[in-house]
Each structure stands twice: as structure tokens, then as C-alpha cells.
Design an enzyme around this catalytic site. Sequence first.
Site, short mmCIF file in Angstrom:
data_model
loop_
_atom_site.label_atom_id
_atom_site.label_comp_id
_atom_site.label_asym_id
_atom_site.label_seq_id
_atom_site.Cartn_x
_atom_site.Cartn_y
_atom_site.Cartn_z
N LYS A 248 43.23 -33.58 -33.17
CA LYS A 248 42.62 -32.25 -33.08
C LYS A 248 42.22 -31.74 -34.46
O LYS A 248 41.19 -31.07 -34.60
CB LYS A 248 43.58 -31.26 -32.42
CG LYS A 248 43.76 -31.51 -30.93
CD LYS A 248 44.54 -30.37 -30.27
CE LYS A 248 44.77 -30.63 -28.79
NZ LYS A 248 45.65 -29.64 -28.17
N LYS B 156 40.34 -40.55 -22.97
CA LYS B 156 41.04 -39.73 -21.99
C LYS B 156 40.14 -38.59 -21.46
O LYS B 156 39.37 -38.02 -22.23
CB LYS B 156 42.26 -39.13 -22.70
CG LYS B 156 43.31 -38.56 -21.82
CD LYS B 156 44.34 -37.79 -22.65
CE LYS B 156 43.74 -36.58 -23.30
NZ LYS B 156 44.65 -35.54 -23.75
N LYS C 97 39.97 -31.46 -21.37
CA LYS C 97 39.33 -30.14 -21.21
C LYS C 97 38.44 -29.83 -22.41
O LYS C 97 37.51 -29.05 -22.31
CB LYS C 97 40.40 -29.04 -21.16
CG LYS C 97 41.22 -29.00 -19.90
CD LYS C 97 42.07 -27.73 -19.90
CE LYS C 97 43.48 -28.02 -19.44
NZ LYS C 97 44.50 -27.89 -20.48
P1 TYM Z 1 47.51 -29.93 -21.38
O1 TYM Z 1 47.20 -28.51 -21.03
O2 TYM Z 1 46.60 -30.65 -22.31
O3 TYM Z 1 47.64 -30.80 -20.08
C1 TYM Z 1 48.47 -30.40 -19.01
C2 TYM Z 1 49.13 -31.60 -18.37
O4 TYM Z 1 48.13 -32.51 -17.91
C3 TYM Z 1 48.35 -33.79 -18.47
N1 TYM Z 1 47.04 -34.41 -18.73
C4 TYM Z 1 46.64 -35.57 -18.20
N2 TYM Z 1 47.24 -36.42 -17.35
C5 TYM Z 1 46.54 -37.52 -16.98
N3 TYM Z 1 45.29 -37.80 -17.42
C6 TYM Z 1 44.65 -36.97 -18.27
N4 TYM Z 1 43.42 -37.24 -18.69
C7 TYM Z 1 45.33 -35.79 -18.70
N5 TYM Z 1 45.00 -34.76 -19.51
C8 TYM Z 1 46.06 -33.94 -19.53
C9 TYM Z 1 49.11 -33.54 -19.76
O5 TYM Z 1 49.84 -34.67 -20.17
C10 TYM Z 1 49.99 -32.38 -19.36
O6 TYM Z 1 51.15 -32.84 -18.69
N6 TYM Z 1 51.16 -29.48 -24.74
C11 TYM Z 1 50.86 -29.47 -23.33
C12 TYM Z 1 51.23 -28.19 -22.64
C13 TYM Z 1 52.64 -27.73 -22.83
C14 TYM Z 1 53.77 -28.24 -22.14
C15 TYM Z 1 54.88 -27.47 -22.59
C16 TYM Z 1 53.95 -29.24 -21.17
C17 TYM Z 1 53.07 -26.74 -23.66
N7 TYM Z 1 54.42 -26.58 -23.50
C18 TYM Z 1 56.17 -27.68 -22.11
C19 TYM Z 1 55.24 -29.46 -20.71
C20 TYM Z 1 56.33 -28.71 -21.17
C21 TYM Z 1 49.37 -29.66 -23.15
O7 TYM Z 1 48.59 -29.37 -24.01
O8 TYM Z 1 49.02 -30.04 -21.90
#
Ligand code: TYM
Length: 335
Positions: free
Chosen positions: A113, A200, A203
Site C-alpha cells: 500500500k 488478488k 476493493k
Molecule cells: P479487508 O476489508 O481488506 O477484507 C475483509 C476480509 O475479506 C478477505 N478478503 C479476501 N478473501 C478472499 N479473496 C480476496 N480477494 C479477498 N480480499 C479480501 C480479507 O482477508 C478479510 O478477511 N485488515 C482487515 C480488516 C480487519 C480485521 C480486523 C479482520 C481489521 N481488524 C480484525 C479481522 C479481525 C482488512 O483490511 O480486511
Amino acid sequence: MNQKRVLSGVQPTGALHIGNWLGAIRNWVDLQNDYETLVCVVDLHAITVPHDPTSLAKDTLSTAALYVACGMNPNTCSIFIQSHIKAHTELCWLLNCVTPLNWMERMIQFKEKALKQGDNVSIGLLDYPVLMAADILLYDSDFVPVGEDQKQHLELARDIAQQRINSRFGKGENEILKVPKPLIMSEGSKIMSLCDGKNKMSKSDPNENSRISLLDPPEIIKKKIKRAKTDAHMGLEFGNIERPEADNLLGIYSLVTGLGRDKASDECSAMGWGMFKPILTDAVINALEPIQKKYSDLIKDRCELNRILTEGEKRAQEISESTLKRVKDALGFLN
Ligand code: TYM
């Protein structure tokens, strides 16, 4: 309550896509039946890169509504907004002061990032995994269901709990913070971009055609799958490293239909792309239809959404306050 606990979250940065659903939320829906489950909309994480203040609140509410639309049951799980629970930022600060800077600089997502941000990298972006550790550790979480890309952040949360808090400030056997385990699904934990099977689905990809959003109408889904990258081979197959797009789209097909990998690959092994794409399109549209229907009803019912979030917040407040007190006591703060 002695039941084991699950915590997870998604950032409200733009529309949630099928990667978020198939890689994470789908797993939460199953887990809520066996564990106490808390899921939050991590809005504080959403401002670690430049964000639009006019859409943050709307996206936050929409993300919470999508949790329910995807099958989270607000009567059994707690759904809340991260920024509504002050303990997240307070614990983050306490953890900041014991976490070595070089652990943070190693984080792959930070490096990726930061490259995109150029000169505009905030301290928040570097600190993001510590805030995530605070999210998890505050709730004495046993399990954290996430996609593959969050594995390193989970390891960091474990290291902070174990090496920097429990072993430094704990007394005897009693641990101050519970050391959580990641739960990463064997299928769907890394859904790839429709435009490039080696990247991947994300968003933040500026190309909208790279992802299918959970709220995309059928004609948009059709258009995106039609444009999805293909190759010159006949037959859909798993595991051919020279055909990442085939592997990815067949994987999505097997998950959204619930057929499983073997049946999906038998069904599609002789199909050309021209035959497969319309079948995949129908399957994705059908799978998303009930989610979209439930979402469109709930998002209009602000009263019900407020009720759900207030209930969730109460439980989150209760658990997080007691954990924060435990940590502050261990660190020696005046009561
Ligand atoms: P985020 O918002 O990027 O994504 C949310 C969840 O979706 C999963 N994910 C995917 N899984 C499969 N294929 C993909 N292409 C894909 N893109 C995203 C992510 O692995 C995630 O589980 N840092 C985290 C958010 C967060 C969090 C937490 C998660 C903040 N605090 C505490 C768990 C516990 C994030 O940016 O996810």
C-alpha cells in the site's frame, strides 16, 4: 459465558466484493452457530489511506447491512462499528508502545500500500496492523476467520499478545491477553482479479471490472464476466499454474454453486470459455440474488439497523472494557 469466541471485520472502503464474501464472511456465517461471534465494521482502518468523508458513514452502514444480508444473524451474533468502541484506539496505543517498529516495517500489505501512496504514507497506514491486533485482542478472541491476505497480520497479533504483553507483564500461568488463532478456509481464501488471475481481487483496484461487488446488478455481472480475462485453451481446470484465470473462475463457480471442486471440474472440463462464461454468470447472479434482496429491505429500515448496531455495541462495550482494564492494570496504570 465460557463459549469460545470469534471476531472479524471488513473495512468499509467501497463496495464489498465476492472475495470478501467467499473468503471471509461465508465462514463467519457458519461459525456463528458454534461460537460467540462478534463482527465489526472497521471504519478506523478505512481512513489509513486517503478517504472520502462524504461516503464513510454511508459505506459503514451499508457494510453492516451486508453482514446481515449475507447471513449473519443479529439475534445470535454481535454486529458493531469499530469507532463506536473507544477501547480499540486506547488498546492500540498501549500496544504501540511495546511493538518494535521493525515488526511493522516487515508487513507485506504495508509495503504494497505504501508503494501506491508514494509520499503520502500516513503513520496510520504503518500502524494499521497494531490497530487490527487491538481489535482482535480486546475480545479475547479464540478464532479470527479471514482471507489468506490477513495471515501475516494475525501472526503479528499473536506475537504482540504472547511476546510483548503476556511474557513481559503477565504473572505466572495467567495470560493477560488470549492468543488468537487464524481460521483460513481451504477454498476461497484468495479470490483473484477478473482481469488478471495472478492478482488478488481487491476493493482498491482502480479497475471496477476486476471485481464483482455483492451489490452489482445482473447486467453488470454479465458484462464483467464477459470481459474477464481468458486464455487460448479449451476446458476449465484447477491447478494448472499456466492458467490462473481458469483456476480462479472455476473456483468461483464451484463455491457459488456449492458443487465443490470435483463436481465443478467434471462438469466444466470439456467446456470452452464461450460456453462456461454464461453458466458462471447465471450461477453468480443466482447466488447474489438473495443477498441483494435482503440488503435492499434492510438498508431502508434504519430503525432496525440502529437496533442491531446498538445491541452489538452493548456486548462489545462489555467485553472490551474488561480486557482494557486488565491490560492497564498489568501495565501499572493508576486506577
Ligand atoms: P479487508 O476489508 O481488506 O477484507 C475483509 C476480509 O475479506 C478477505 N478478503 C479476501 N478473501 C478472499 N479473496 C480476496 N480477494 C479477498 N480480499 C479480501 C480479507 O482477508 C478479510 O478477511 N485488515 C482487515 C480488516 C480487519 C480485521 C480486523 C479482520 C481489521 N481488524 C480484525 C479481522 C479481525 C482488512 O483490511 O480486511
